[in-house]
Design a protein around this motif. Structure first.
Motif, PDB file in Angstrom:
ATOM      1  N   PRO A 177       9.963  67.621  28.155  1.00 31.89           N
ATOM      2  CA  PRO A 177      11.383  68.373  28.232  1.00 31.89           C
ATOM      3  C   PRO A 177      11.121  69.425  26.875  1.00 31.89           C
ATOM      4  O   PRO A 177      11.046  69.254  25.979  1.00 31.89           O
ATOM      5  N   VAL A 178      11.598  70.410  27.751  1.00 30.23           N
ATOM      6  CA  VAL A 178      12.029  71.720  26.763  1.00 30.23           C
ATOM      7  C   VAL A 178      13.441  72.019  25.970  1.00 30.23           C
ATOM      8  O   VAL A 178      13.942  73.207  25.222  1.00 30.23           O
ATOM      9  N   GLY A 179      14.836  71.756  27.268  1.00 32.14           N
ATOM     10  CA  GLY A 179      16.141  71.803  26.967  1.00 32.14           C
ATOM     11  C   GLY A 179      16.668  70.943  27.932  1.00 32.14           C
ATOM     12  O   GLY A 179      16.308  70.729  28.611  1.00 32.14           O
ATOM     13  N   ARG A 180      17.544  70.680  27.501  1.00 35.96           N
ATOM     14  CA  ARG A 180      19.038  70.570  28.080  1.00 35.96           C
ATOM     15  C   ARG A 180      20.314  70.727  28.316  1.00 35.96           C
ATOM     16  O   ARG A 180      21.064  71.306  26.986  1.00 35.96           O
ATOM     17  N   ILE A 181      21.644  70.490  29.518  1.00 37.66           N
ATOM     18  CA  ILE A 181      22.986  71.315  29.200  1.00 37.66           C
ATOM     19  C   ILE A 181      23.383  70.663  29.998  1.00 37.66           C
ATOM     20  O   ILE A 181      22.910  69.502  30.678  1.00 37.66           O
ATOM     21  N   THR A 182      25.023  70.312  29.517  1.00 42.44           N
ATOM     22  CA  THR A 182      26.229  69.287  30.598  1.00 42.44           C
ATOM     23  C   THR A 182      27.116  70.372  31.116  1.00 42.44           C
ATOM     24  O   THR A 182      27.566  71.077  30.142  1.00 42.44           O
ATOM     25  N   GLY A 183      27.097  70.082  32.453  1.00 47.52           N
ATOM     26  CA  GLY A 183      28.458  71.537  32.703  1.00 47.52           C
ATOM     27  C   GLY A 183      29.726  70.518  33.055  1.00 47.52           C
ATOM     28  O   GLY A 183      29.415  69.278  33.098  1.00 47.52           O
ATOM     29  N   ILE A 184      30.847  71.019  32.380  1.00 54.02           N
ATOM     30  CA  ILE A 184      31.948  70.429  32.147  1.00 54.02           C
ATOM     31  C   ILE A 184      33.269  70.771  32.837  1.00 54.02           C
ATOM     32  O   ILE A 184      32.885  72.250  32.297  1.00 54.02           O
ATOM     33  N   ILE A 185      33.876  70.648  33.794  1.00 53.73           N
ATOM     34  CA  ILE A 185      34.748  70.926  34.653  1.00 53.73           C
ATOM     35  C   ILE A 185      36.011  70.610  33.922  1.00 53.73           C
ATOM     36  O   ILE A 185      36.294  68.973  35.319  1.00 53.73           O
ATOM     37  N   ASN A 186      36.555  70.528  33.075  1.00 51.94           N
ATOM     38  CA  ASN A 186      38.284  69.837  32.757  1.00 51.94           C
ATOM     39  C   ASN A 186      38.829  70.472  33.430  1.00 51.94           C
ATOM     40  O   ASN A 186      40.134  71.379  33.467  1.00 51.94           O
ATOM     41  N   ASN A 187      39.599  69.893  34.814  1.00 48.80           N
ATOM     42  CA  ASN A 187      40.538  70.412  35.739  1.00 48.80           C
ATOM     43  C   ASN A 187      41.883  70.351  35.139  1.00 48.80           C
ATOM     44  O   ASN A 187      42.756  71.404  35.261  1.00 48.80           O
ATOM     45  N   GLN A 188      41.910  69.468  34.367  1.00 46.52           N
ATOM     46  CA  GLN A 188      43.483  68.716  33.089  1.00 46.52           C
ATOM     47  C   GLN A 188      43.384  70.709  32.464  1.00 46.52           C
ATOM     48  O   GLN A 188      44.999  71.229  32.365  1.00 46.52           O
ATOM     49  N   VAL A 189      42.458  70.824  31.799  1.00 48.34           N
ATOM     50  CA  VAL A 189      42.749  71.756  31.118  1.00 48.34           C
ATOM     51  C   VAL A 189      43.251  72.671  31.426  1.00 48.34           C
ATOM     52  O   VAL A 189      44.057  73.980  30.687  1.00 48.34           O
ATOM     53  N   ASN A 190      41.830  73.063  32.729  1.00 43.94           N
ATOM     54  CA  ASN A 190      42.103  74.983  33.699  1.00 43.94           C
ATOM     55  C   ASN A 190      43.981  74.554  33.844  1.00 43.94           C
ATOM     56  O   ASN A 190      44.442  75.924  34.633  1.00 43.94           O
ATOM     57  N   GLU A 191      44.039  73.487  34.178  1.00 42.11           N
ATOM     58  CA  GLU A 191      45.960  73.556  35.260  1.00 42.11           C
ATOM     59  C   GLU A 191      46.714  74.299  34.103  1.00 42.11           C
ATOM     60  O   GLU A 191      47.654  74.939  34.310  1.00 42.11           O
ATOM     61  N   ARG A 192      46.047  72.930  32.633  1.00 42.36           N
ATOM     62  CA  ARG A 192      47.045  73.790  31.624  1.00 42.36           C
ATOM     63  C   ARG A 192      47.263  75.631  31.121  1.00 42.36           C
ATOM     64  O   ARG A 192      48.614  75.950  30.461  1.00 42.36           O
ATOM     65  N   SER A 193      46.162  76.023  31.322  1.00 46.71           N
ATOM     66  CA  SER A 193      45.804  77.508  30.944  1.00 46.71           C
ATOM     67  C   SER A 193      45.538  77.935  31.780  1.00 46.71           C
ATOM     68  O   SER A 193      45.738  79.772  31.143  1.00 46.71           O
ATOM     69  N   GLY A 194      45.702  77.935  32.803  1.00 44.07           N
ATOM     70  CA  GLY A 194      45.651  79.052  34.463  1.00 44.07           C
ATOM     71  C   GLY A 194      44.106  79.658  34.124  1.00 44.07           C
ATOM     72  O   GLY A 194      43.737  80.780  35.062  1.00 44.07           O
ATOM     73  N   LYS A 195      42.841  79.087  33.569  1.00 44.20           N
ATOM     74  CA  LYS A 195      41.919  79.601  33.743  1.00 44.20           C
ATOM     75  C   LYS A 195      41.014  78.500  34.220  1.00 44.20           C
ATOM     76  O   LYS A 195      41.264  77.779  35.292  1.00 44.20           O
ATOM     77  N   ARG A 196      39.935  79.399  34.737  1.00 44.39           N
ATOM     78  CA  ARG A 196      39.027  78.853  35.659  1.00 44.39           C
ATOM     79  C   ARG A 196      38.026  79.239  34.890  1.00 44.39           C
ATOM     80  O   ARG A 196      36.874  79.407  35.222  1.00 44.39           O
ATOM     81  N   ASP A 197      37.410  77.631  34.264  1.00 43.43           N
ATOM     82  CA  ASP A 197      36.201  77.079  33.134  1.00 43.43           C
ATOM     83  C   ASP A 197      35.501  76.263  33.297  1.00 43.43           C
ATOM     84  O   ASP A 197      36.239  75.159  33.625  1.00 43.43           O
ATOM     85  N   VAL A 198      34.479  77.090  33.472  1.00 41.88           N
ATOM     86  CA  VAL A 198      33.222  75.708  33.709  1.00 41.88           C
ATOM     87  C   VAL A 198      32.694  75.476  32.027  1.00 41.88           C
ATOM     88  O   VAL A 198      32.206  76.616  31.618  1.00 41.88           O
ATOM     89  N   ARG A 199      32.805  74.217  31.520  1.00 46.17           N
ATOM     90  CA  ARG A 199      32.325  74.395  29.741  1.00 46.17           C
ATOM     91  C   ARG A 199      31.465  73.592  29.771  1.00 46.17           C
ATOM     92  O   ARG A 199      30.734  73.043  30.910  1.00 46.17           O
ATOM     93  N   PHE A 200      30.643  74.230  28.622  1.00 45.15           N
ATOM     94  CA  PHE A 200      28.953  73.750  28.837  1.00 45.15           C
ATOM     95  C   PHE A 200      28.913  73.378  27.031  1.00 45.15           C
ATOM     96  O   PHE A 200      29.746  73.105  26.167  1.00 45.15           O
TER      97      PHE A 200
END
Length: 375
Positions: free
Chosen positions: A67-90
């Motif tokens: 193993p040499v790395g790790r990452i999680t992708g998160i789509i927070n639909n609640q925040v995206n709806e509030r902000s009007g953005k289409r963000d995927v968080r890492f």
């Protein structure tokens, strides 16, 4: 070649996923590991109620089976709806100092985000503000805290190399605890108390504080933090979840509540003896001896406190109400011979928060940022 493997949200795989971070920082005297069980629960859909409105996937990078790395992708639909953005968080992001490894990890999250209609990537962020957030950009030779991310100096260099730019910055201060409550701070507190009819409450029973103000405490956090960067309002299920997790571990003499004349909660200050060195000794595990180090840090002499949370109802913000919290907590710190307080991350642009430290000797010792990139 770099192999990217998706991590299934089951205990065994998530434990290995979390352990990678601890192994990567082995021998680093500034890194504070999380409790492995806490991170596993956070990433488990059946345990974390944030999955009611979030999607998430985790991956690990391997080279020659290692193993040499790790990452999680998160789509927070609640925040995206509030902000009007289409963000995927890492988030939950760690990797060796290698361009190919970093590129493959972040490309994987970008591809997953695009497949769900996202057009930007931002982080490191968690599911909510109660998760770790913000990549360290300054203060790599400073001890971390249980509430913050530590990362090597090469992390932000890779972010900029990959085309990310800083979206927001947090700052952290190490405050010297004075020998007595500063006179000016006491005067402000006395004026605020008389003017608004406020008073502070102390509890000695976890069950009692939970029954009286457990729900109200987290509802106040929602109100106080609502306008902050990327804030994800806590749902009823999340509030119940965090009440069960956090209230039982509080050292109640280090907690201060402010109520008005109608006994409504309008302010809260939660601090805790520093768990940093205890977590280092336990290396992320409660057993066989991790629990002992944590209890020792909590109940024996500890010269540092972490200021985990300070929240004031919007109607009382910028009115000096924070002074009541600190005039209540400082005598406890002084009695227990506490020498330093860690502020933990606060938005660099939030002048109201910065002002509350003006009565103290302080040192800005860490900066961190969230990075953004179109995908």
């Amino acid at each position: 070649m770099i192999e990217i493997r998706e991590i299934k949200p089951v205990k065994a795989e998530l434990t290995r996923y979390t352990q990678f971070q601890i192994d990567l920082y082995e021998g680093n005297s500034y890194f504070v590991p999380p409790l492995i069980g806490d991170d596993v629960d956070t990433l488990t859909p059946s345990k974390n109620p944030a999955f009611d409105f979030c999607k998430a996937k985790s991956w690990m990078a391997y080279r020659d089976g290692k193993p040499v790395g790790r990452i999680t992708g998160i789509i927070n639909n609640q925040v995206n709806e509030r902000s009007g953005k289409r963000d995927v968080r890492f988030g939950f992001t760690d990797f060796i100092d290698d361009d190919e490894v970093a590129d493959r990890l972040f490309d994987t999250v970008a591809e997953w985000g695009r497949s769900h209609g996202m057009d930007s990537m931002v982080g490191p962020l968690g599911f909510t503000d109660l998760d770790h957030e913000g990549m360290l950009t300054y203060g790599f030779d400073e001890m971390g805290t249980m509430a913050t991310i530590y990362n090597y100096p090469y992390y932000p260099r890779h972010m900029r190399r990959m085309g990310f730019t800083e979206d927001v910055e947090w700052v952290e201060y190490r405050i010297s605890v004075p020998d007595k409550v500063p006179d000016q701070l006491q005067r402000v507190a006395d004026i605020v108390r008389r003017k608004y009819g406020l008073r502070t409450l102390k509890y000695t029973s976890g069950k009692k504080i939970k029954a009286d103000y457990g729900q109200a405490l987290f509802e106040l956090i929602n109100e106080a933090y609502d306008k902050l960067y990327g804030y994800s309002p806590l749902t009823r299920r999340q509030i119940e979840y965090y009440i069960d997790i956090y209230l039982p571990i509080l050292k109640l003499e280090y907690v201060s509540l402010i109520i008005d004349k109608d006994d409504k909660l309008v302010g809260v200050g939660i601090s805790l003896p520093s768990m940093s060195r205890a977590l280092q000794k336990g290396r992320g595990r409660l057993f066989p001896t991790g629990w002992y180090h944590l209890l020792k840090a909590m109940y024996r002499y500890n010269d540092t406190v972490d200021l985990l949370l300070v929240g004031v109802s919007p109607e009382y913000q910028s009115r000096g109400v924070n002074s009541l919290l600190f005039t209540d907590l400082l005598p406890t710190y002084i009695k227990n011979r506490v020498r330093w307080a860690e502020t933990n991350p606060e938005l660099a642009e939030n002048e109201n928060v910065q002002q509350q430290w003006k009565f103290f000797d302080k040192r800005l010792h860490r900066r961190r940022a969230a990075f953004r990139k179109p995908i």
